[in-house]
Scaffold this motif. Structure first.
Motif, PDB file in Angstrom:
ATOM      1  N   LEU A  18      36.180 -35.595 -23.891  1.00  0.00           N
ATOM      2  CA  LEU A  18      36.622 -35.969 -25.227  1.00  0.00           C
ATOM      3  C   LEU A  18      37.318 -37.328 -25.206  1.00  0.00           C
ATOM      4  O   LEU A  18      37.868 -37.755 -24.185  1.00  0.00           O
ATOM      5  N   GLU A  19      37.317 -38.003 -26.357  1.00  0.00           N
ATOM      6  CA  GLU A  19      38.006 -39.278 -26.484  1.00  0.00           C
ATOM      7  C   GLU A  19      39.497 -39.103 -26.189  1.00  0.00           C
ATOM      8  O   GLU A  19      40.100 -38.080 -26.532  1.00  0.00           O
ATOM      9  N   GLN A  20      40.105 -40.119 -25.597  1.00  0.00           N
ATOM     10  CA  GLN A  20      41.491 -40.020 -25.166  1.00  0.00           C
ATOM     11  C   GLN A  20      42.447 -39.765 -26.331  1.00  0.00           C
ATOM     12  O   GLN A  20      43.368 -38.958 -26.226  1.00  0.00           O
ATOM     13  N   ASP A  21      42.221 -40.446 -27.459  1.00  0.00           N
ATOM     14  CA  ASP A  21      43.145 -40.262 -28.590  1.00  0.00           C
ATOM     15  C   ASP A  21      43.056 -38.852 -29.169  1.00  0.00           C
ATOM     16  O   ASP A  21      44.061 -38.290 -29.624  1.00  0.00           O
ATOM     17  N   ILE A  22      41.862 -38.260 -29.124  1.00  0.00           N
ATOM     18  CA  ILE A  22      41.715 -36.885 -29.613  1.00  0.00           C
ATOM     19  C   ILE A  22      42.399 -35.913 -28.665  1.00  0.00           C
ATOM     20  O   ILE A  22      43.079 -34.966 -29.096  1.00  0.00           O
ATOM     21  N   LEU A  23      42.264 -36.154 -27.372  1.00  0.00           N
ATOM     22  CA  LEU A  23      42.964 -35.312 -26.396  1.00  0.00           C
ATOM     23  C   LEU A  23      44.476 -35.410 -26.561  1.00  0.00           C
ATOM     24  O   LEU A  23      45.192 -34.405 -26.472  1.00  0.00           O
ATOM     25  N   GLU A  24      44.961 -36.616 -26.805  1.00  0.00           N
ATOM     26  CA  GLU A  24      46.403 -36.788 -26.994  1.00  0.00           C
ATOM     27  C   GLU A  24      46.878 -36.078 -28.254  1.00  0.00           C
ATOM     28  O   GLU A  24      47.979 -35.526 -28.299  1.00  0.00           O
ATOM     29  N   LYS A  25      46.038 -36.079 -29.277  1.00  0.00           N
ATOM     30  CA  LYS A  25      46.401 -35.433 -30.540  1.00  0.00           C
ATOM     31  C   LYS A  25      46.488 -33.915 -30.400  1.00  0.00           C
ATOM     32  O   LYS A  25      47.431 -33.283 -30.872  1.00  0.00           O
ATOM     33  N   TYR A  26      45.499 -33.329 -29.714  1.00  0.00           N
ATOM     34  CA  TYR A  26      45.423 -31.870 -29.625  1.00  0.00           C
ATOM     35  C   TYR A  26      45.966 -31.310 -28.309  1.00  0.00           C
ATOM     36  O   TYR A  26      46.052 -30.093 -28.145  1.00  0.00           O
ATOM     37  N   LYS A  27      46.295 -32.190 -27.361  1.00  0.00           N
ATOM     38  CA  LYS A  27      46.886 -31.814 -26.074  1.00  0.00           C
ATOM     39  C   LYS A  27      45.899 -31.190 -25.094  1.00  0.00           C
ATOM     40  O   LYS A  27      46.119 -31.219 -23.886  1.00  0.00           O
ATOM     41  N   GLU A  28      44.825 -30.610 -25.594  1.00  0.00           N
ATOM     42  CA  GLU A  28      43.816 -29.976 -24.741  1.00  0.00           C
ATOM     43  C   GLU A  28      42.527 -29.800 -25.526  1.00  0.00           C
ATOM     44  O   GLU A  28      42.548 -29.873 -26.768  1.00  0.00           O
ATOM     45  N   PRO A  29      41.409 -29.580 -24.858  1.00  0.00           N
ATOM     46  CA  PRO A  29      40.170 -29.284 -25.599  1.00  0.00           C
ATOM     47  C   PRO A  29      40.340 -28.006 -26.415  1.00  0.00           C
ATOM     48  O   PRO A  29      40.805 -26.981 -25.901  1.00  0.00           O
ATOM     49  N   CYS A  30      40.013 -28.073 -27.676  1.00  0.00           N
ATOM     50  CA  CYS A  30      40.097 -26.915 -28.569  1.00  0.00           C
ATOM     51  C   CYS A  30      38.999 -27.077 -29.615  1.00  0.00           C
ATOM     52  O   CYS A  30      38.397 -28.156 -29.738  1.00  0.00           O
ATOM     53  N   PRO A  31      38.703 -26.038 -30.386  1.00  0.00           N
ATOM     54  CA  PRO A  31      37.618 -26.142 -31.363  1.00  0.00           C
ATOM     55  C   PRO A  31      37.800 -27.306 -32.335  1.00  0.00           C
ATOM     56  O   PRO A  31      36.851 -28.023 -32.649  1.00  0.00           O
ATOM     57  N   GLU A  32      39.035 -27.510 -32.781  1.00  0.00           N
ATOM     58  CA  GLU A  32      39.299 -28.579 -33.737  1.00  0.00           C
ATOM     59  C   GLU A  32      39.068 -29.956 -33.115  1.00  0.00           C
ATOM     60  O   GLU A  32      38.618 -30.887 -33.787  1.00  0.00           O
ATOM     61  N   ALA A  33      39.372 -30.076 -31.817  1.00  0.00           N
ATOM     62  CA  ALA A  33      39.157 -31.353 -31.130  1.00  0.00           C
ATOM     63  C   ALA A  33      37.673 -31.673 -31.020  1.00  0.00           C
ATOM     64  O   ALA A  33      37.244 -32.817 -31.260  1.00  0.00           O
ATOM     65  N   LEU A  34      36.874 -30.685 -30.644  1.00  0.00           N
ATOM     66  CA  LEU A  34      35.433 -30.901 -30.546  1.00  0.00           C
ATOM     67  C   LEU A  34      34.840 -31.212 -31.910  1.00  0.00           C
ATOM     68  O   LEU A  34      33.972 -32.089 -32.044  1.00  0.00           O
TER      69      LEU A  34
END
Length: 366
Positions: free
Chosen positions: A143-159
């Motif tokens: 996942l993109e770094q900014d999305i990972l930073e936003k959600y802290k971990e891979p999650c359905p909303e991040a994907l």
């Protein structure tokens, strides 16, 4: 009371796209995909494997294109195969352009990894000019770094957010011949992400549980993940990811679709697990029949039941059926009707002959 209404799955009608001669989405059949594990630069071996995968029932095959030698090889490879080829591209936008120009019918990319908008524009332009589709491939592991930073971990909303961002990037280039995947090795994460994305977009979805593992655990994980989504009408094309021969991926994928009555290809065998009541060696006979009938493409149902407890009932629902009887004498059913007794030693030859005959009849009437 008929059970038929309970067996019908109402698929979500998505946008129809084209990968060469294969149509995905809309009202088209769910397609089955796999991926080669040969070096793409080894042209002869890659062609051989693609044709083996295609013969096993794949509609689309993906190949790795990590360098310019691999994309150059596509020009020769695509001349000798009958299925559309998807070029697997990571990071370098020029590989995508080269793949489109050398015969690929789809580019698997993550636009966010390709680079700036000018590079993405060049890739989309190459896809347009060469009638090539695109798969936006979002993966929990990249996942993109900014999305990972936003959600802290891979999650359905991040994907989901990553997918929608990349969809917007491609749409901004006035391009819509694409499909989307949101894969994870976690079954629950994958299911939830696909559900969220399905509510937000009408583009066809490529289903996958990525890095699912070896044959048995990978097949089980994929069956659970795909089954949950397909029963809800979500999914337009699938790829079972196994640490195994790609041909096995195709077989499992087709079996998943057959079990849900979403697609019928080849012989569907209904067989018992065998027990002390069996009048013949069910497991051995079924294994042999699977091998001997693997080349049959025509949808035919076959029941192999070792005794008369459930045999007649199962045979009534299949084109051809065998039920175990005493003293080596077993009953043959054709379209649910008892026809003759078959000696145990003749079961395999008899069934193969009848299945081949039935296949010819069906093909001649279509």
């Amino acid at each position: 009371m008929s059970l038929r209404p309970f067996r019908d799955i109402k698929r979500k009608k998505t946008k129809e796209i084209h990968l060469g001669k294969v149509k995905i989405g809309g009202e088209n059949p769910i397609s089955v995909q796999s991926m080669t594990n040969t070096l793409t630069t080894n042209v002869s071996e890659t062609i051989k494997q693609i044709n083996e995968i295609s013969e096993a029932g794949a509609d689309i095959v993906r190949v790795s294109c990590p360098d310019s030698d691999s994309t150059t090889a596509l020009k020769e490879i695509t001349r000798h195969v009958s299925v559309p080829i998807v070029a697997d591209i990571h990071f370098h936008y020029k590989r995508a352009i080269e793949a489109a120009e050398n015969g690929a019918k789809c580019l698997r990319i993550n636009p966010g990894n390709i680079g700036n908008k000018s590079r993405i524009k060049e890739v989309v332009s190459a896809a347009k000019n060469n009638e090539c589709a695109i798969r936006i491939g979002v993966n929990a592991g990249s996942l993109e770094q900014d999305i990972l930073e936003k959600y802290k971990e891979p999650c359905p909303e991040a994907l989901e957010e990553s997918a929608l961002r990349n969809i917007s990037i491609i749409e901004d280039q006035d391009f819509s011949n694409f499909k989307v995947s949101v894969k994870s090795s976690d079954v629950f994460l994958s299911i939830a992400a696909y559900r969220l994305l399905s509510m937000k977009t009408n583009y066809p979805l490529h289903l996958g549980i990525t890095e699912a593992g070896s044959f048995l655990p990978g097949s089980i994980k994929s069956s659970i993940g795909f089954g949950a989504l397909l029963l809800e009408g979500i999914g337009d094309t699938i790829r079972v990811s196994l640490s195994d021969n790609p041909v096995e991926e195709v077989k499992v994928g087709n079996e998943i679709l057959k079990s849900l009555n979403l697609r019928n290809r080849g012989v569907k065998i209904i067989s018992c697990p065998s027990c002390a009541r069996q009048a013949f060696k069910v497991i051995d006979i079924v294994r042999t029949l699977e091998e001997k009938l693997s080349y049959i493409k025509t949808p035919i149902t076959l029941s192999i039941i070792g005794c008369v407890v459930n045999g007649p009932g199962e045979a009534a629902q299949t084109n051809i059926g065998i039920t175990g009887g005493g003293k080596g004498s077993n009953m043959l059913y054709l379209n649910g009707v008892q026809t003759e007794k078959v000696d145990t030693k003749e079961i395999i030859n008899t069934v193969v002959r009848l299945v081949e005959k039935k296949a010819r009849e069906i093909e001649n009437n279509t």
